[in-house]
Design a protein around this motif. Structure first.
Motif, mmCIF file in Angstrom:
data_model
loop_
_atom_site.group_PDB
_atom_site.id
_atom_site.type_symbol
_atom_site.label_atom_id
_atom_site.label_comp_id
_atom_site.label_asym_id
_atom_site.label_seq_id
_atom_site.Cartn_x
_atom_site.Cartn_y
_atom_site.Cartn_z
ATOM 1 N N ARG A 135 0.863 -1.190 0.000
ATOM 2 C CA ARG A 135 0.000 0.000 0.000
ATOM 3 C C ARG A 135 0.890 1.227 0.000
ATOM 4 N NH1 ARG A 135 -5.166 1.494 3.146
ATOM 5 N NH2 ARG A 135 -4.959 3.722 3.568
ATOM 6 N N THR A 136 0.505 2.236 -0.763
ATOM 7 C CA THR A 136 1.253 3.483 -0.778
ATOM 8 C C THR A 136 0.284 4.655 -0.906
ATOM 9 O OG1 THR A 136 3.046 4.709 -1.848
ATOM 10 C CG2 THR A 136 1.595 3.459 -3.284
ATOM 11 N N THR A 137 0.601 5.748 -0.213
ATOM 12 C CA THR A 137 -0.154 6.990 -0.341
ATOM 13 C C THR A 137 0.828 8.086 -0.748
ATOM 14 O OG1 THR A 137 -1.814 6.374 1.316
ATOM 15 C CG2 THR A 137 -1.544 8.721 0.868
ATOM 16 N N THR B 234 -4.219 6.914 -2.799
ATOM 17 C CA THR B 234 -3.735 5.709 -2.140
ATOM 18 C C THR B 234 -3.923 4.540 -3.089
ATOM 19 O OG1 THR B 234 -4.209 6.468 0.111
ATOM 20 C CG2 THR B 234 -4.100 4.087 -0.240
ATOM 21 N N GLN C 233 -3.214 0.302 -3.643
ATOM 22 C CA GLN C 233 -2.967 -0.946 -2.940
ATOM 23 C C GLN C 233 -2.993 -2.092 -3.942
ATOM 24 O OE1 GLN C 233 -5.229 -1.097 1.040
ATOM 25 N NE2 GLN C 233 -6.417 0.388 -0.137
ATOM 26 N N SER D 173 -11.816 8.824 1.596
ATOM 27 C CA SER D 173 -11.624 8.328 0.234
ATOM 28 C C SER D 173 -12.779 8.759 -0.646
ATOM 29 C CB SER D 173 -11.536 6.804 0.263
ATOM 30 O OG SER D 173 -11.554 6.291 -1.044
#
Length: 410
Positions: free
Chosen positions: A279-281, A341, A343, A365
Motif C-alpha cells: 500500500r502506498t499513499t 492511495t 494498494q 476516500s
C-alpha cells in the motif's frame, strides 16, 4: 447487394454429406466443454469438412473459439514493437545449452525465439488445450518440434522430473495485463522461480513498475460517464463506471492530456517475485493547469538491460490502458497535488483519490476503485458498525481454481 445465386457444382453438397454435417452439429451441441472445447472443436471441423457451408457449424465453431481463445492474442501477435523487444531480450538472456521454461505458450512465438537464441531445449506450458494443440502445430510447421516441448498444463502443476527433466536456466513469460497484476503474474512467477528454475535463474522480463499520473480528457468522461441522453439525466448509472478499460483505439479517440509526470506506485522484481500485498499513499503533481478527469495507471517492464516495453500515454502497441475515473472532475492549478492511495495484492490493484488538498490524519476516500473485481475473484462484503467508507471491503470469493477464471483484458 448480394444476389441470390445458384451454387456451382463444386460448391454443392451431396444430400448424404449435408445429413452427416447436421448429425455432427447436433453431436457437438451435446458434447461437454470440460476438456476445454477440444472434442467439440474436432466434431465441428468434421461437420465443416462434410459441408463447408453449414451455417450452424460455422457459428458454433466461431463461438467456441471466442470462448476459449481470448481475442487479445491476435493484436498481440501483430504488435511488431513488442515482438522485437522480446526477441532482443531473449537473444540477450538465453545462452547456448540453456534449458528454458516459457510460461503462457500462446501461439508459441516466445518459445521459438528462445530456441532460435540457442536454447538446448524449451519447455513451454499452456493450460488451454485448444491453444496448446495449435501452438504445437505452429512449432512443428516451423521445424522446431525436436527442441520445443509443449506442456498442456498450468505452470503450477508442472513437475520437474516428469514434465521437464531439470529446472530451467531461464524463465520467459508475458502474462501481464494492463496493470501487470491481473493475469496472476506474481503468484505464477513466485512459484516458477522457486520450484521450476535453478538458483540464480535469469528471467524475461526482469522488473516492472506501475506508474500513475493525473489526466484531462472530456472525451473520456463523455465516453464512460455521459451526463445526458435525449434529455434524460443518467448520472445515477455512473457508479458502475469507476474504472475505464481502454483499447488502443479508445486511447486515441479520448486524446488524454497529461497534467503531470508519471509517478511510481510500485516496483516488482520478477527474478525474485513475491505475493506480499503493498500500500502506498502519495501526491501526483499537476505540472500544468487543467481539469483532472482521471488517474491514468500504466506499466513499464524491463525485459533485459536497455530493453523495455510500456503501455503509457505515448506508447503504441496492443496493450489496453486503465484509467481510474474521478467521481467529479477537479479543476487544478499548476503545482496542485492530487493525493491518492494505491494498494495491490497478488492479482488486484485498487486506487483511492482523496482530493487536491492534503488533509491531516486519515483522508476520506473519494471511492475504492478495484480493477478486475467483476471477474469473480472478489466479492463485496459489508461489516456492521463501521463508517460508510470503512464498511465496504473487497474479500476473496470462493473460486474453482485457475481453469475457471474469466479471460483477462490484456
Amino acid at each position: 447487394m448480394l444476389q441470390n445465386q445458384t451454387p456451382q457444382p463444386s460448391q454443392t453438397c451431396q444430400p448424404q454429406d449435408a445429413r452427416e454435417a447436421e448429425r455432427l452439429v447436433q453431436l457437438a451441441k451435446s458434447e461437454s466443454l470440460g476438456d476445454g472445447g477440444v472434442r467439440t472443436s474436432q466434431i465441428l471441423s468434421e461437420a465443416l469438412s462434410a459441408d463447408p457451408c453449414h451455417h450452424e457449424a460455422q457459428v458454433l465453431q466461431e463461438r467456441l473459439h471466442q470462448m476459449f481463445v481470448p481475442r487479445w492474442h491476435f493484436p498481440m501477435l501483430a504488435d511488431k514493437a513488442r515482438n522485437r523487444a522480446y526477441a532482443q531480450a531473449i537473444a540477450a538472456k538465453v545462452r547456448p545449452g540453456d534449458v528454458v521454461l516459457d510460461i503462457g505458450c500462446g501461439a508459441g512465438l516466445t518459445a521459438m525465439l528462445a530456441a532460435r537464441a540457442g536454447a538446448k531445449h524449451v519447455y513451454t506450458c499452456e493450460q488451454q488445450p485448444l491453444i496448446a494443440a495449435a501452438a504445437a502445430r505452429v512449432i512443428a510447421e516451423n521445424g522446431l518440434s525436436g527442441r520445443i516441448t509443449v506442456i498442456p498444463k498450468w505452470s503450477h502443476d508442472i513437475v520437474v522430473g516428469e514434465d521437464m527433466p531439470e529446472q530451467a536456466d531461464v524463465v520467459i513469460s508475458e502474462i501481464v495485463d494492463t496493470v501487470l497484476l491481473g493475469e496472476g503474474a506474481l503468484a505464477t512467477l513466485t512459484h516458477a522461480m522457486a520450484a521450476l528454475a535453478k538458483p540464480g535463474a535469469r528471467a524475461v522480463p526482469e522488473r516492472g513498475r506501475l506508474m500513475a499520473q493525473p489526466v484531462e480528457s472530456g472525451k473520456l468522461a463523455d465516453l464512460w460517464r455521459p451526463q445526458k441522453a435525449e434529455g434524460f439525466d443518467l448520472s445515477a448509472f455512473h457508479r458502475f463506471a469507476r474504472v475505464a478499460q481502454l483499447t488502443p483505439n479508445d486511447l486515441e479517440t479520448c486524446g488524454m492530456r497529461s497534467l503531470g509526470p508519471a509517478t511510481e506506485l510500485f516496483q516488482f522484481d520478477f527474478t525474485r517475485p513475491d505475493i506480499d500485498p503493498a500500500r502506498t499513499t502519495g501526491d501526483l503533481v499537476c505540472a500544468a493547469p487543467g481539469t483532472v478527469h482521471a488517474v491514468f495507471v500504466s506499466f513499464e517492464m524491463d525485459l533485459a538491460p536497455g530493453i523495455q516495453v510500456a503501455n503509457d500515454l505515448q506508447s503504441g502497441g496492443h496493450w489496453g490502458r486503465t484509467a481510474f475515473l474521478l467521481d467529479r472532475p477537479l479543476p487544478a492549478k499548476t503545482g496542485a497535488q492530487l493525493r491518492v492511495t494505491a494498494q495491490h495484492d497478488a492479482s488486484q490493484l485498487s486506487l483511492s483519490v482523496h482530493g487536491l488538498a492534503p488533509r491531516a490524519g486519515a483522508a476520506d476516500s473519494a471511492g475504492l476503485w478495484m480493477t478486475r473485481a467483476w471477474k469473480g475473484g472478489y466479492s463485496l462484503q459489508v461489516r456492521d458498525g463501521l463508517g460508510p467508507d470503512e464498511a465496504a471491503v473487497w474479500a476473496p470469493a470462493h473460486t474453482k481454481g485457475p481453469d475457471h477464471q474469466a479471460p483477462s483484458f490484456h
